[in-house]
Design an enzyme around this catalytic site. Structure first.
Site, short mmCIF file in Angstrom:
data_model
loop_
_atom_site.label_atom_id
_atom_site.label_comp_id
_atom_site.label_asym_id
_atom_site.label_seq_id
_atom_site.Cartn_x
_atom_site.Cartn_y
_atom_site.Cartn_z
N HIS A 60 0.81 -1.22 0.00
CA HIS A 60 0.00 0.00 0.00
C HIS A 60 0.84 1.27 0.00
CE1 HIS A 60 0.79 0.94 4.27
NE2 HIS A 60 0.65 -0.35 4.51
N CYS A 107 3.09 -4.81 6.85
CA CYS A 107 2.70 -4.51 5.47
C CYS A 107 3.88 -3.93 4.69
CB CYS A 107 1.53 -3.53 5.45
SG CYS A 107 -0.04 -4.26 5.97
#
Length: 425
Positions: free
Chosen positions: A327, A343
């Site tokens: 992301h 992440c």
């Protein structure tokens, strides 16, 4: 040892009737090589121990004795450049540059020699010599022209920065020099260059990352080895050790590699390793805050809506059926660092570029390699940070390939040539 070599040559000459003057010359050359090897290894050992003045003494003796071995010469010139820089010997550093800036040593070492000389002269305010330095070294900081002219969706990429034509093998890119036009930090420079903080930091171990003055130069490591020898076009590869993503693609019938810096999970919340597929893509995603993160920070809401304060940034792609995402970010820093809860974090501009060309179902391979090898006509290594077991593994592997690499030299590479592909042969 010297007497032994000379005696052996003399006995050989009498036994077989060879010309004694020729044999004496050959014996003396052997002695000289053996002697210079001693000074070479001692200079490396002392340098690795931080004994720079003693390392300089032995390095200078090596230069007097042996200028023929280009590979050793390359390492000693860099060793001397760093040592003169750290001990602020600007006269010696400037003279070293004048002697070797147009020599046969590697272009990367000449660039680093220029950078250390430039930065010391800037710090000392020696503008006269700085003018001479930049005039003579101007060929080193000119960027090569990148003959990539892509249209459509691929025109948003920057040739030589985040997209490279793959001419041969597994190596892409060319290292370059960046000049600070004002006082900057390495974090700011990384964002300007579409680089990660850590990869710039390890390639510039003697630059203060939070005090880069106007006129100082930074080494930009863009010559890289792909993480997998037998890579597949259309698969995304992420190497956590270098904090970088690679995406090899065939575009208009030609092979290219798209690459971006990434932020990864902290040591206590590591990013996953393995094979995944992109199972979900979201524009302007909301962030459903995991319970574990809310326990760390009870002030967080259960859901953060899209917007400038959303930690997921402007795009998100899910890895398999896990909670891990690839992301964007709302943070001003963190790309190229261990900062996330697991992440994979990217600059917003980069994640949008990737989002636009990656389809659902694309395979993503995440590895953690502290070093990479590649061999074509030469043998290359790219080092990020070596653990003791890594060093033994490298030396043992290279020994099987009939490549001799001393522990002193490997440690020198681990200090001074990290973060970009370097030839061993």
């Amino acid at each position: 040892m010297i007497r032994t070599i000379l005696s052996a040559f003399l006995i050989f000459s009498f036994a077989y009737g060879y010309d004694i003057d020729t044999l004496l010359d050959e014996a003396l050359k052997e002695v000289e090589i053996e002697s210079s090897e001693k000074y070479y290894n001692l200079a490396l050992k002392l340098f690795n121990e931080g004994l720079y003045r003693q390392a300089v003494k032995n390095g200078e003796i090596f230069l007097d004795k042996n200028n023929a071995d280009i590979k050793k010469l390359d390492n000693i010139v860099l060793l001397l450049a760093v040592s003169y820089f750290l001990t602020e010997k600007k006269d010696k550093l400037f003279n070293l540059f004048l002697q070797y800036y147009s020599s046969n040593i590697s272009e990367d070492t000449r660039k680093k020699l220029f950078i250390y000389t430039n930065n010391l002269l800037v710090r000392k305010g020696d503008w006269k010599r700085l003018k001479i330095l930049r005039s003579k070294g101007k060929g080193l900081f000119k960027h090569s022209k990148h003959s990539i002219n892509l249209s459509g969706i691929f025109s948003q990429f920057d040739p030589g920065v985040n997209i490279f034509r793959l001419h041969i093998g597994n190596i892409i890119g060319e290292n370059s020099i960046f000049f600070a036009r004002k006082n900057l930090t390495l974090i700011e420079i990384a964002k300007m260059l579409d680089m990660g903080y850590d990869e710039l930091k390890i390639a510039n171990p003697h630059i203060d990352p939070f005090d880069i003055q106007k006129g100082e130069a930074v080494f930009v490591p863009r010559k890289r080895i792909l993480p997998e020898k037998d890579f597949e076009f259309g698969t995304v590869y992420i190497n956590l050790s270098e904090k970088r993503l690679y995406y090899p693609l065939i575009i208009d019938g030609e092979p290219y590699v798209i690459t971006f810096p990434v932020g990864i999970g902290r040591d206590n919340a590591k990013s996953p390793i393995g094979q995944f597929k992109i199972t979900q893509k979201k524009e302007n995603p909301e962030w459903v805050v995991p319970q574990s993160i809310r326990e760390e920070d009870p002030t967080l809401p259960s859901v953060v809506p899209p917007g400038p304060d959303n930690p997921l940034g402007i795009r998100a792609m899910r890895l398999g059926y896990t909670e891990y995402l690839l992301h964007g970010t709302s943070k001003r820093f963190g790309i190229g660092m261990k900062v996330s809860h697991g992440c994979i974090r990217m600059y917003n501009k980069d994640v949008k570029r990737l989002f636009d060309i990656v389809k659902k179902g694309t395979k993503v391979v995440i590895t953690e390699k502290n070093y990479k090898f590649y061999k074509d006509s030469r043998f290359y290594i790219e080092i990020f940070e070596l653990k003791p077991e890594d060093k033994m593994e490298i030396i043992s592997f290279l020994k099987e390939k009939n490549i001799k690499l001393s522990p002193y030299l490997l440690q020198f590479y681990n200090r001074e040539k990290r973060g970009y592909a370097i030839p061993l042969l």
